[in-house]
Scaffold this active site. Sequence first.
Site, PDB file in Angstrom:
ATOM      1  N   GLU A   1       0.820  -1.229   0.000  1.00  0.00           N
ATOM      2  CA  GLU A   1       0.000   0.000   0.000  1.00  0.00           C
ATOM      3  C   GLU A   1       0.852   1.277   0.000  1.00  0.00           C
ATOM      4  O   GLU A   1       0.658   2.178   0.830  1.00  0.00           O
ATOM      5  CB  GLU A   1      -0.951  -0.002   1.208  1.00  0.00           C
ATOM      6  CG  GLU A   1      -1.978  -1.103   1.115  1.00  0.00           C
ATOM      7  CD  GLU A   1      -3.103  -1.030   2.161  1.00  0.00           C
ATOM      8  OE1 GLU A   1      -2.997  -0.234   3.122  1.00  0.00           O
ATOM      9  OE2 GLU A   1      -4.074  -1.781   2.004  1.00  0.00           O
TER      10      GLU A   1
ATOM     11  N   GLU B   1      -5.482  -8.462  -0.262  1.00  0.00           N
ATOM     12  CA  GLU B   1      -6.154  -8.130   1.011  1.00  0.00           C
ATOM     13  C   GLU B   1      -7.613  -7.902   0.690  1.00  0.00           C
ATOM     14  O   GLU B   1      -7.952  -7.002  -0.093  1.00  0.00           O
ATOM     15  CB  GLU B   1      -5.568  -6.873   1.653  1.00  0.00           C
ATOM     16  CG  GLU B   1      -4.230  -7.084   2.297  1.00  0.00           C
ATOM     17  CD  GLU B   1      -3.774  -5.882   3.133  1.00  0.00           C
ATOM     18  OE1 GLU B   1      -4.622  -5.210   3.755  1.00  0.00           O
ATOM     19  OE2 GLU B   1      -2.565  -5.623   3.122  1.00  0.00           O
TER      20      GLU B   1
HETATM   21  O1  AHR Z   1      -5.122  -5.912   7.071  1.00  0.00           O
HETATM   22  C1  AHR Z   1      -4.994  -4.757   7.854  1.00  0.00           C
HETATM   23  C2  AHR Z   1      -4.276  -3.636   7.131  1.00  0.00           C
HETATM   24  O2  AHR Z   1      -5.078  -3.171   6.086  1.00  0.00           O
HETATM   25  C3  AHR Z   1      -2.970  -3.965   6.471  1.00  0.00           C
HETATM   26  O3  AHR Z   1      -1.896  -3.916   7.327  1.00  0.00           O
HETATM   27  C4  AHR Z   1      -2.856  -2.892   5.421  1.00  0.00           C
HETATM   28  O4  AHR Z   1      -2.108  -3.305   4.313  1.00  0.00           O
HETATM   29  C5  AHR Z   1      -4.289  -2.547   5.093  1.00  0.00           C
HETATM   30  O5  AHR Z   1      -4.500  -1.189   5.124  1.00  0.00           O
END
Ligand code: AHR
Length: 511
Positions: free
Chosen positions: A175, A294
């Site tokens: 990210e 994610e």
């Molecule tokens: O999964 C929780 C968080 O969400 C992770 O660390 C990040 O990559 C995202 O913003």
Amino acid sequence: MDNTRAKIAVEKGNIIGKVDKYVFGSFAEHLGRCIYNGIYEPNHKEADEYGFRKDVMELVKELGIPIIRYPGGNFVSSYRWEDGIGPVENRPKRLDLAWRSLETNEVGVNEFAHWCKRVGAEPMMAINLGTRGIESALDLLEYCNHPSGTYLSDLRIRHGYQQPHNIKVWCLGNEMDGTWQVGHKTPTEYGRLAAETARAMRMVDPDLKLVSCGSSHTLMDTFPEWEVETLSHTYDVVDYISLHQYFDNECGDSADFLAQSLETDRFIKTVIAVCDYIKAKKRGKKDIMLSFDEWNLWYHSKNQDDNTMKNNPWNTSPRLLEDVYTFEDALLVGCMLITFLKHADRLKMACMAQLVNVIAPIMTEVGGGLCRQTTFYPFLHASKYGRGNSLYSFVVSPKYDTKRFTDVPYLESVVVENEETGDLTLFAVNRNLEETMIVDLHINGFEHYQFKEHIILSSDDLNAVNTPKNPNTVMPYLSNDTVMHLDGGHFEIILGKASWNVVRFCRTPLQ
Ligand code: AHR
């Protein structure tokens, strides 16, 4: 149109794509109680000789997870991997800036890779492109994957790991578009660094699978320009681009909440379009694949998390992101999984975030028991029965409108054929909160198939939850009277209101 009737038709051989096993991946970050007091709890009665909980391992194995992203997440962007190797008593304690926690480094890459092997998964390693860069990525790669005879590979051997970990999939940062990320970058800065890091890593091993960082979510101002600019640097040297997405139900409108997977679909289509645009611009030959590394729902815990990080920082394994998922959360997870399967041609990897305690399908109690959250079940079913070829479906479904979405189909569905077992599986969510739906299913080319089982997840209470104390409130069950065989390849299926359904068919044995 009648809100209670829908049609699905599939045709043998009309294939979207092969479902990649990596679509059933997960994610374990050094965050809250995911690693410490989650998978690793040395004083627990279930702990093995390495300090990992055996009961947790059993549930992880049950999910059939092939790959687990590690060690972050936001955590990775200020992480020094060398802190987590060598004798545990010598490992430094550090501030984890991402989650305002104390990192003890008791678990590092060796322990994690070894644990992965025991649960039947492979690690997917994220490298720090926030505070670090090419050199530390190369060092980590050499430490993990080089057999022996160099300083770092011999160091790994001295640390007790004779065999290289052979980690194949690597994420180039996390990210990096987000201002919350340590070492946040502009798309040009990230694109250049990611491309040069990838190029150097490929000099060590040209067969690595590398993931370029996409946007953190679709609401970022820089989306999708971030994808355009970064891929214009990384296209030649990466295999995947990442997508991240978390949903919530803060406005408490269930019909609108369940429609959010339409946003997942739109996100996937946009990123594919960008990948193909860059391919065309570069006169490229390869398709960049999507790694939805994610995805989940994340909202139940948010206020409490802000409070913990602000008022009680720098603790080890604080209770962070401990969402207790409701039954309706499981329905949206089901809709997201179906959406992934419908994009089997380009979506080749996905990691449910995360695995244990932190927005996770598995919840544990420190020193106590554990449970399968509601969201455990759609993931389990998809992972168990969703392998094979995803088929194009012709679907006619009644639709509804919400505050944010129009033309939301009440029926969300996909059909997967597993050529090895001969099984055909329909995954379906009935988004209708009030009424049962009757689905007319035509499986053309599968006329000799018979009904095998109908697994249902349903509840009278959309807010029902499972907890370690009450682990079985929401459980899947089998139904015998909801599928009718009308004639060869033609079935009528009853989907209860607000339900997740797995309808399985198999070849009729030869008489
Ligand atoms: O999964 C929780 C968080 O969400 C992770 O660390 C990040 O990559 C995202 O913003």
